[in-house]
Design an enzyme around this catalytic site. Structure first.
Site, PDB file in Angstrom:
ATOM      1  CG  HIS A 383      23.250   5.754  21.732  1.00 15.12           C
ATOM      2  ND1 HIS A 383      23.952   6.890  21.994  1.00 15.12           N
ATOM      3  CD2 HIS A 383      21.984   5.989  22.136  1.00 15.12           C
ATOM      4  CE1 HIS A 383      23.151   7.785  22.543  1.00 15.12           C
ATOM      5  NE2 HIS A 383      21.953   7.264  22.646  1.00 15.12           N
ATOM      6  CE  LYS A 571      38.433   7.920  21.747  1.00 12.99           C
ATOM      7  NZ  LYS A 571      37.194   8.537  21.354  1.00 12.99           N
ATOM      8  NE  ARG A 572      34.305   1.218  29.180  1.00 13.66           N
ATOM      9  CZ  ARG A 572      33.312   0.507  29.698  1.00 13.66           C
ATOM     10  NH1 ARG A 572      32.224   1.122  30.137  1.00 13.66           N
ATOM     11  NH2 ARG A 572      33.389  -0.799  29.804  1.00 13.66           N
ATOM     12  CE  LYS A 577      34.727   3.738  22.471  1.00 13.75           C
ATOM     13  NZ  LYS A 577      34.200   5.083  22.166  1.00 13.75           N
ATOM     14  CB  THR A 680      30.214  13.049  23.136  1.00 10.52           C
ATOM     15  OG1 THR A 680      30.443  11.981  24.062  1.00 10.52           O
ATOM     16  CG2 THR A 680      28.846  12.894  22.498  1.00 10.52           C
ATOM     17  CE  LYS A 684      32.418  14.479  26.860  1.00 11.71           C
ATOM     18  NZ  LYS A 684      32.627  13.152  27.476  1.00 11.71           N
TER      19      LYS A 684
END
Ligand SMILES: *Cc1c(COP(=O)(O)O)cnc(C)c1O
Length: 765
Positions: A383, A571-572, A577, A680, A684
């Site tokens: 992952h 998101k985290r 990110k 992901t 969404k």
């Protein structure tokens, strides 16, 4: 429901009557079902709580409704099990240290095709349906994408009527609840089992022992040399089963979560010696194993408790599998024909040596037979390419905590090295890098790649990176092992449940087949320019934005402007990110507004952030603080406050995601290329009609390929560019800073400082 006017749609959403039956014949059936459901709920309230429909508390009403749903799923499960056993079907075991399930009630209603009936029942009783939803605690036994993927897979596999059991840990405390206090994150324990989870069934009779510590000895017996594990500590693994039903499915999935307990009659020896304190310490140690989920999504620190958690999950599950298989089929040699095991990242990797241990020590198989079985059963999904997630266990710790498993891993390593030496006779560096035990470390990632049949990357790009970088040398040796199956999400939860109005609109145009098979969504293409469709879509988006605004107002007392563009990054929180990049963009806008009276945006924008930071990740937490400080900053300036707003939404979890994502206009997917394995969240948002602003990273690349460059906004360096910058070692952020005025201006009022200052100081607040 074609021909419904937009205003009617808006009204019907609010009153919760959206799913009224539409044809007469069906209407009669539905009426029957409605009165039956009402009777069942009434019966549950009477028998379990001594209440009636009129005087039941919120909690009791929720429990009674949930029980009525659970009954239906469990009954289907009994039938499915009988069929499976009769036909001897192969079963998937999905091992994961995390399952980010979210609430189950409404999702189960949708998947059973009973949502409108339940809505009608609640309307008849005069009980607000939303209150019922809000009553449920969510099972947040995961950090982010990895755990949510596990949850989505259970839904999808059951929808495909494929038999699957998910195995995980029943953490007493799931992902922490985040509260923002004075702009900063604070963590509150998530005591999710406090209300006694209605969906789970304790199966104490099936508990198993898991052994830690102690010593191993070789003992000669009638069967020759055997290994005996002595003086170990026993922890009981008690299973809790949660049924998960897919859409219109006959085969419910089971989520089996293990809870750690101290054996009932524990260590009488120390008790007799009067060592009461030692006894209680052991009890606490045993029970600490399933106490809490580690709130770090891409980091394995060599912490003892974590290793205990992972072995606990692996060993309980492997023992359970072997026991069930023997009960059904008698012979462990047929295991690979009846069971396939998927391990969700390396956390459950110790299942591999533990199955070896069971086959050799308890089933008396020889090494080669055992290895043959094991090597045909496991598949591994990777992952993350973040190096820290690959970190290994200190060898000494591993050896003393798990002496027998250590011996087996050593033997696997030894035999694997022989193969490596044949392949690379002169390359000691390479063999050391690829081996499972080296430099005083046990590396579970290498164990997985060496033993598993398939190694999966979670997007095409990520799959390529695994082959060319992360596991390059392994790829040369085992090219056939490597695959890339891109992650997915279930449209049941992320469209049908989260965005009922959009789901209904799509149903009106292409029927409801897409709820089972999302490829059906292609049939929407002819409506790409349909004015009516687009208008209805816009109305629905607006309803969702209002719904989110109300939700946020109620929870945090923040007023959002639903007329502005909702630009969302949820998101985290992680440097890769790049929430920080978004903040710099906002500061760039702020400078323009405050420095130029004529600067305007086409429409006001609200930047919405939602993210949990790992409690020990200082820099991530200070970015949350920065976001909140910038929110105050733009609010406080008359020129900016009517054009841009910034809001940080507290406690990002599945329920918040279900409110937030359908309301988004812009989806921020701006990770440094090559870092986000798939993402992901990106899927969404896209499913709910938000436009993606992103980099060529993870599954964004595939979204780009499918939607075309006109329907996605891509910027920045690609994974290859970043790789090159990395290998050439030419990256110097200061150069960009010096060359680019906008970046310099976004820095803040203070001169660059050495070390870290609180962001509020840097921003002069
Ligand atoms: C989908 C989801 C994630 C993963 O989001 P990414 O953008 O892919 O990192 C994390 N947390 C929750 C609650 C989710 O629903």
């Amino acid at each position: 429901m074609t021909g419904v006017s937009s205003s009617h749609k808006e009204a019907s959403i609010k009153t919760g009557e959206f799913f009224v039956p539409d044809s007469k014949d069906k209407g009669v059936q539905v009426k029957n079902r409605i009165s039956k459901i009402k009777n069942v709920i009434e019966g549950k309230l009477k028998r379990y709580y001594g209440r009636s429909l009129d005087n039941a508390s919120k909690e009791e009403m929720f429990q009674a409704v949930a029980m009525s749903i659970r009954d239906i799923i469990l009954e289907r499960g009994v039938k499915a099990n009988e069929t499976m056993e009769k036909r001897g079907l192969k079963k998937l075991c999905y091992l994961s240290a995390e399952f980010l399930m979210g609430r189950a009630l409404v999702n189960n209603m949708i998947n059973l095709g009973l949502l409108k009936e339940y809505r009608a029942v609640m309307a008849e009783i005069g009980y607000p349906f939303e209150e019922l939803e809000e009553q449920e605690n969510e099972a947040a036994l995961g950090n982010g994408g990895l755990g949510r993927l596990a949850a989505c897979f259970l839904d999808s596999l059951s929808t495909l009527n494929l038999p699957v059991t998910g195995y995980g840990i029943r953490y007493e405390y799931g992902m922490f609840c985040q509260r923002i206090v004075e702009g900063q994150q604070t963590e509150v324990p998530d005591d999710w089992t406090a209300q006694g989870d209605i969906w789970e069934i304790e199966r104490r009779a099936e508990q198993l022992e898991v052994h830690f510590d102690g010593t191993v000895e070789e003992v000669w017996t009638d069967h020759g040399l055997t290994i005996v594990h002595k003086n170990y500590q026993t922890v009981m693994a008690v299973p809790y089963d949660m049924p998960v039903i897919g859409y219109d499915s006959h085969v419910p999935a089971t989520l089996r979560l293990w809870r750690a307990e101290c054996p009932a009659v524990f260590d009488l020896h120390s008790f007799n010696k009067g060592d009461f304190v030692c006894m209680l310490q052991q009890k606490e140690l045993a029970e600490s194993i399933s106490k809490v989920l580690y709130p770090k999504d891409d980091h394995i620190i060599g912490r003892m408790l974590r290793l205990r958690q992972y072995y606990f999950l692996a060993s309980a599950t492997m023992q359970c599998l072997v026991r069930e298989h023997k009960k059904l089929y008698g012979d462990v040699r047929t295991l690979p024909e009846k069971v396939v095991i998927q391990i969700n990242d390396i956390h459950p990797a110790l299942a591999i040596p533990d199955l070896m241990r069971i086959l050799i020590d308890e089933e008396s198989l020889g090494w080669d037979d055992a290895y043959d079985i094991v090597s045909r059963m496991f598949n591994y999904t990777n992952h993350t390419v973040m190096q820290e997630a690959m970190a290994a266990w200190p060898e000494q710790l591993f050896k003393s905590m798990l002496p027998r498993v250590y011996a087996i891993v050593s033997e696997i390593d030894e035999r694997f090295r022989q193969r490596l030496l044949k392949a690379y006779p002169d390359d000691r560096d390479k063999t050391a890098q690829m081996s499972i035990i080296a430099y005083d470390e046990v590396r579970t990632a290498n164990l997985c790649v060496a033993v598993c049949r398939k190694v999966n990357g979670v997007s095409q790009l990520h799959g390529r990176i695994l082959k060319t970088r992360t596991f390059r040398d392994f790829y040369v040796m085992f090219p056939g092992k490597f695959t890339a199956i891109t992650n997915g999400i279930t449209q049941r939860r992320w469209l049908a449940a989260a965005n009922p109005a959009l789901c209904e609109l799509i149903c009106d145009h292409i029927g409801d087949k897409f709820i089972r098979d999302c490829r059906e969504l292609e049939r929407l293409k002819p409506f790409v320019d349909s004015r009516r469709f687009l208008d209805d879509f816009a109305v629905i988006k607006q309803i969702n934005k209002k719904r989110l605004s109300e939700y946020v107002q109620k929870r945090q007392g923040i007023a959002l402007d639903a007329a502005s563009v909702f630009d969302v990054q949820a998101k985290r929180l992680h440097e890769y990110k790049r929430q920080l990049l978004k903040v710099l963009h906002i500061l760039y806008l702020y400078r323009h507004f405050t420095g130029n009276d004529h600067y305007v945006l086409p429409r006001p924008v609200t930047f919405l952030f939602a993210a949990k930071a790992s409690p020990a990740y200082w820099r991530a937490k200070s970015i949350i603080h920065l976001i909140n400080v910038v929110s105050t900053l733009v609010e406080s300036h008359p020129r900016t406050k009517d054009n841009i707003r910034v809001a940080f939404l507290e406690n990002y979890n599945v329920s918040l995601a279900e409110h937030l994502i359908p309301a988004a206009d812009i989806s921020e997917q701006i990770s440094t290329a090559g870092c986000e394995a798939s993402g992901t969240g990106n899927m969404k948002f896209m499913l709910n009609g938000a436009v993606t602003l992103g980099t060529m990273d993870g599954a964004n690349v595939e979204i780009f390929d499918r939607v075309g460059e006109d329907n996605i906004f891509i910027f920045g360096a690609g994974a290859k560019d970043i790789d090159r910058i990395g290998t050439e070692n030419t990256y110097n952020p200061k150069d960009y800073f010096d060359r680019n005025e906008d970046i310099r201006e976004a820095r803040g009022r203070q001169r660059p400082v050495s070390g870290y200052l609180p962001v509020s100081v840097v921003w002069g607040l």
